[in-house]
Design a protein around this motif. Structure first.
Motif, PDB file in Angstrom:
ATOM      1  N   VAL A  62     -33.940 -59.718-130.681  1.00 55.65           N
ATOM      2  CA  VAL A  62     -34.154 -60.115-132.402  1.00 55.65           C
ATOM      3  C   VAL A  62     -35.448 -59.362-133.060  1.00 55.65           C
ATOM      4  O   VAL A  62     -35.273 -59.322-134.726  1.00 55.65           O
ATOM      5  CB  VAL A  62     -36.050 -61.555-132.415  1.00 55.65           C
ATOM      6  N   VAL A  63     -35.979 -58.631-132.487  1.00 50.55           N
ATOM      7  CA  VAL A  63     -36.588 -57.095-132.755  1.00 50.55           C
ATOM      8  C   VAL A  63     -35.099 -56.407-133.929  1.00 50.55           C
ATOM      9  O   VAL A  63     -35.596 -55.836-135.270  1.00 50.55           O
ATOM     10  CB  VAL A  63     -37.207 -56.409-131.740  1.00 50.55           C
ATOM     11  N   SER A  64     -34.083 -56.149-133.327  1.00 44.65           N
ATOM     12  CA  SER A  64     -33.093 -55.116-134.128  1.00 44.65           C
ATOM     13  C   SER A  64     -33.026 -56.363-135.037  1.00 44.65           C
ATOM     14  O   SER A  64     -32.397 -55.759-136.191  1.00 44.65           O
ATOM     15  CB  SER A  64     -32.434 -55.308-133.024  1.00 44.65           C
ATOM     16  N   SER A  65     -32.408 -58.122-135.382  1.00 45.63           N
ATOM     17  CA  SER A  65     -32.418 -58.107-136.336  1.00 45.63           C
ATOM     18  C   SER A  65     -33.411 -57.919-137.717  1.00 45.63           C
ATOM     19  O   SER A  65     -33.108 -58.296-138.914  1.00 45.63           O
ATOM     20  CB  SER A  65     -32.379 -59.114-136.218  1.00 45.63           C
ATOM     21  N   ALA A  66     -35.168 -58.272-137.040  1.00 41.74           N
ATOM     22  CA  ALA A  66     -35.545 -58.348-137.889  1.00 41.74           C
ATOM     23  C   ALA A  66     -35.753 -56.973-138.890  1.00 41.74           C
ATOM     24  O   ALA A  66     -36.059 -56.684-140.319  1.00 41.74           O
ATOM     25  CB  ALA A  66     -37.067 -58.697-137.557  1.00 41.74           C
ATOM     26  N   THR A  67     -35.582 -55.856-138.138  1.00 41.60           N
ATOM     27  CA  THR A  67     -35.683 -53.771-138.435  1.00 41.60           C
ATOM     28  C   THR A  67     -34.333 -53.619-139.579  1.00 41.60           C
ATOM     29  O   THR A  67     -34.635 -53.579-140.538  1.00 41.60           O
ATOM     30  CB  THR A  67     -34.605 -53.343-137.465  1.00 41.60           C
ATOM     31  N   ALA A  68     -33.000 -54.579-139.388  1.00 43.88           N
ATOM     32  CA  ALA A  68     -32.013 -54.936-139.886  1.00 43.88           C
ATOM     33  C   ALA A  68     -32.268 -55.318-141.605  1.00 43.88           C
ATOM     34  O   ALA A  68     -32.174 -55.230-142.939  1.00 43.88           O
ATOM     35  CB  ALA A  68     -31.088 -55.276-139.491  1.00 43.88           C
ATOM     36  N   ILE A  69     -33.048 -57.005-141.459  1.00 44.61           N
ATOM     37  CA  ILE A  69     -33.705 -57.394-142.054  1.00 44.61           C
ATOM     38  C   ILE A  69     -34.583 -56.273-143.282  1.00 44.61           C
ATOM     39  O   ILE A  69     -34.156 -56.878-144.751  1.00 44.61           O
ATOM     40  CB  ILE A  69     -33.684 -58.608-142.568  1.00 44.61           C
ATOM     41  N   VAL A  70     -35.317 -56.078-142.393  1.00 46.32           N
ATOM     42  CA  VAL A  70     -36.576 -55.734-143.894  1.00 46.32           C
ATOM     43  C   VAL A  70     -35.923 -54.181-144.061  1.00 46.32           C
ATOM     44  O   VAL A  70     -36.416 -53.759-144.898  1.00 46.32           O
ATOM     45  CB  VAL A  70     -37.691 -55.267-142.599  1.00 46.32           C
ATOM     46  N   PHE A  71     -35.443 -52.947-143.173  1.00 44.03           N
ATOM     47  CA  PHE A  71     -35.032 -51.916-143.826  1.00 44.03           C
ATOM     48  C   PHE A  71     -33.680 -51.709-144.520  1.00 44.03           C
ATOM     49  O   PHE A  71     -33.754 -50.444-144.622  1.00 44.03           O
ATOM     50  CB  PHE A  71     -35.467 -50.963-142.632  1.00 44.03           C
ATOM     51  N   THR A  72     -33.055 -52.245-144.867  1.00 41.88           N
ATOM     52  CA  THR A  72     -31.540 -52.576-145.263  1.00 41.88           C
ATOM     53  C   THR A  72     -31.741 -52.775-146.901  1.00 41.88           C
ATOM     54  O   THR A  72     -32.158 -53.677-146.394  1.00 41.88           O
ATOM     55  CB  THR A  72     -30.569 -52.996-144.576  1.00 41.88           C
ATOM     56  N   PRO A  73     -30.907 -52.445-147.811  1.00 41.72           N
ATOM     57  CA  PRO A  73     -31.179 -53.522-148.556  1.00 41.72           C
ATOM     58  C   PRO A  73     -30.251 -54.949-148.790  1.00 41.72           C
ATOM     59  O   PRO A  73     -28.568 -54.421-147.997  1.00 41.72           O
ATOM     60  CB  PRO A  73     -30.433 -52.405-149.785  1.00 41.72           C
ATOM     61  N   SER A  74     -30.486 -55.682-149.105  1.00 39.21           N
ATOM     62  CA  SER A  74     -29.770 -56.439-149.626  1.00 39.21           C
ATOM     63  C   SER A  74     -29.100 -56.978-148.349  1.00 39.21           C
ATOM     64  O   SER A  74     -27.848 -57.709-148.240  1.00 39.21           O
ATOM     65  CB  SER A  74     -28.289 -56.691-150.828  1.00 39.21           C
TER      66      SER A  74
END
Length: 514
Positions: A62-74
């Motif tokens: 879950v944390v890895s998905s949140a990291t990808a959503i927050v720190f990657t564009p679009s």
């Protein structure tokens, strides 16, 4: 059970029917199986531990998905740009629920929750990597099937961060498990079966490392109680008892057959039958001590399991990679550590007269002698004063060690405690005389090595090694030799990486350094 027995009457007399009732005990050679019932086990330590890992793995995903959503564009480009804004909830459901559940399924399918691989060894982390490959494959196939234009960077970030977090959290969980096992919790109670010398050898091996979680609670002697008469045994010994009943009485959840105890045809198989349904594990400890799993392979021939022991891998591509990595790391290390070298050199010259470096002849690979570089930590007359201190030697081997050696300078004590005195050996690594990891080089003046010690010379000596991360100067000479020989016989790049990581912790604790 009722059966009819009839006997012929040769004299023509009337046959008399006799009924005999026979009481038959329940069958013990095998238990009925059900596809829906989980096999029960007497050892239960792994259940809360596996539950904890399950929760940590889900949290990491879950944390890895949140990291990808927050720190990657679009990250939701495939949903918002090509479809509609209303599909965002579907994306977040996939990111925060479906993908983590896929991780859990992949980890379970690859045996990452199997108690046999939890707590010790590298198999657990190998299975995490396999699960990572499985999840990558599933995501790739689904992305092609639905033709969704997801951000590749977001997918890469989510999967890679999940792999790193899952590995890190499992490592921390394992360290917690080690603390519990040192306090006698989360362990397996083991009944050793065999002759006393064989059982005692297995006892020494399994109790040498508390992290293994194996606690011997008794020894069943196959040669009778007379073999230990007058001997002070480390655990209670038993003879002339039923092994399965004895294990139940001792609350042992594991039976370990040692050496040749199960050599008689069919004996080991019958013991396995008797243990079915009891939940107790049956393990076999052959006389192949200090040989790691990758070198041992079981190859059945017509139902006969043959145990093959491969030669150590001390050549080939892996060995070439080790050599190249050693040289590259030594070159980079010398460049980055130049300020440290200058600071240490100044402290040595200020505290005592003499050269900064000390070069002592040491024995290297294949018996070749080389000069080992170290920062000088003793006064200039140290070698002349050694003869007067021989009676205080605390080492039982080829090395001379005193915990509070009066020949060590004030700066030298700090250098030894922090292991900074070993840094100049990067020069030897760069020259190919040493390696980053390997057995420690022994002084050349001790002469030719005899017996098993010579096997250390099959590999290049190292700045750090299995000996150093397992106790350093606190170990006996026999234990040090055993660890060095284990390294030689079971070398791998993975083992080198593990030793390097453990070295950092050992240096920070300063345990056994003097």
């Amino acid at each position: 059970m009722t059966t009819s027995l009839q006997r012929p009457n040769p004299m023509g007399r009337r046959l008399i029917e006799t009924r005999v009732t026979v009481n038959v005990e329940p069958v013990t050679n095998g238990v009925p199986r059900s596809a829906w019932l989980r096999r029960s086990t007497a050892a239960t330590w792994h259940r809360p531990y596996a539950t904890l890992l399950f929760a940590l793995d889900f949290l990491a995903a879950v944390v890895s998905s949140a990291t990808a959503i927050v720190f990657t564009p679009s990250p939701t480009a495939g949903f918002t740009d090509k479809v509609t804004q209303e599909l965002d909830p579907i994306f977040f459901a996939i990111a925060y629920w479906l993908l983590p559940l896929t991780w859990l399924l992949a980890l379970w399918a690859n045996g990452a929750y199997d108690r046999r691989y939890l707590g010790i060894g590298t198999d657990e982390f190998k299975r995490v990597v396999r699960a990572f490959v499985s999840v990558v494959s599933v995501v790739s196939v689904l992305a092609l099937m639905v033709k969704t234009d997801l951000s590749r960077l977001a997918v890469f970030t989510a999967l890679t961060v999940a792999l790193l977090l899952i590995s890190l959290l499992r490592y921390l969980a394992r360290r917690t498990l080690y603390v519990l096992r040192k306090n006698g919790k989360a362990v397996q109670r083991v009944l050793l079966v065999g002759s006393y010398p064989e059982a005692l050898e297995v006892h020494r091996v399994v109790t040498r490392t508390a992290q293994a979680g194996l606690v011997p609670v008794g020894i069943f002697l196959t040669e009778g109680a007379a073999s230990v008469r007058g001997i002070n045994t480390p655990v209670p010994t038993f003879a002339n008892r039923d092994v399965v009943t004895l294990a139940a009485d001792l609350d042992a959840d594991t039976i370990a057959v040692c050496g040749n105890a199960g050599a008689e045809p069919g004996e080991l198989r019958r013991l396995a039958w008797q243990l079915e349904g009891t939940g107790r594990d049956l393990v076999v400890a052959p006389q192949l001590t200090d040989i790691a799993g990758p070198r041992v392979h079981i190859r059945p021939v017509e139902g006969l399991p043959l145990l093959y022991v491969e030669e150590p891998t001390l050549a080939g591509v892996s060995w070439l990679v080790k050599t190249l990595l050693d040289r590259a790391a030594a070159l980079i290390g010398l460049a980055l550590l130049t300020p440290v070298f200058i600071a240490v050199a100044i402290s040595i010259r200020v505290t005592s007269p003499g050269p900064v470096f000390f070069r002592q002849p040491r024995v290297g690979m294949e018996g070749k002698t080389f000069r080992c570089w170290k920062f000088r930590t003793m006064y200039m007359d140290a070698e002349e004063r050694q003869a007067a201190l021989m009676m205080q030697n605390e080492s039982d081997g080829l090395l001379f060690k005193i915990k509070d050696d009066p020949r060590v300078t004030s700066a030298g004590r700090f250098l030894r405690r922090t292991s900074l005195d070993e840094l100049p050996q990067l020069i030897n690594v760069l020259k190919g005389e040493m390696s980053l990891v390997g057995p420690r080089p022994l002084p050349a003046e001790n002469g030719d090595f005899l017996g098993d010690v010579r096997r250390r010379l099959l590999v290049r000596p190292g700045i750090t090694g299995l000996w150093q991360v397992s106790g350093r100067s606190d170990l006996s000479w026999d234990d040090a030799v055993r660890l060095d020989l284990y390294y030689v016989d079971n070398w791998s790049l993975t083992a080198d990486l593990q030793i390097l990581m453990r070295t950092v912790a050992v240096v920070l604790r300063r345990k056994g350094a003097y």
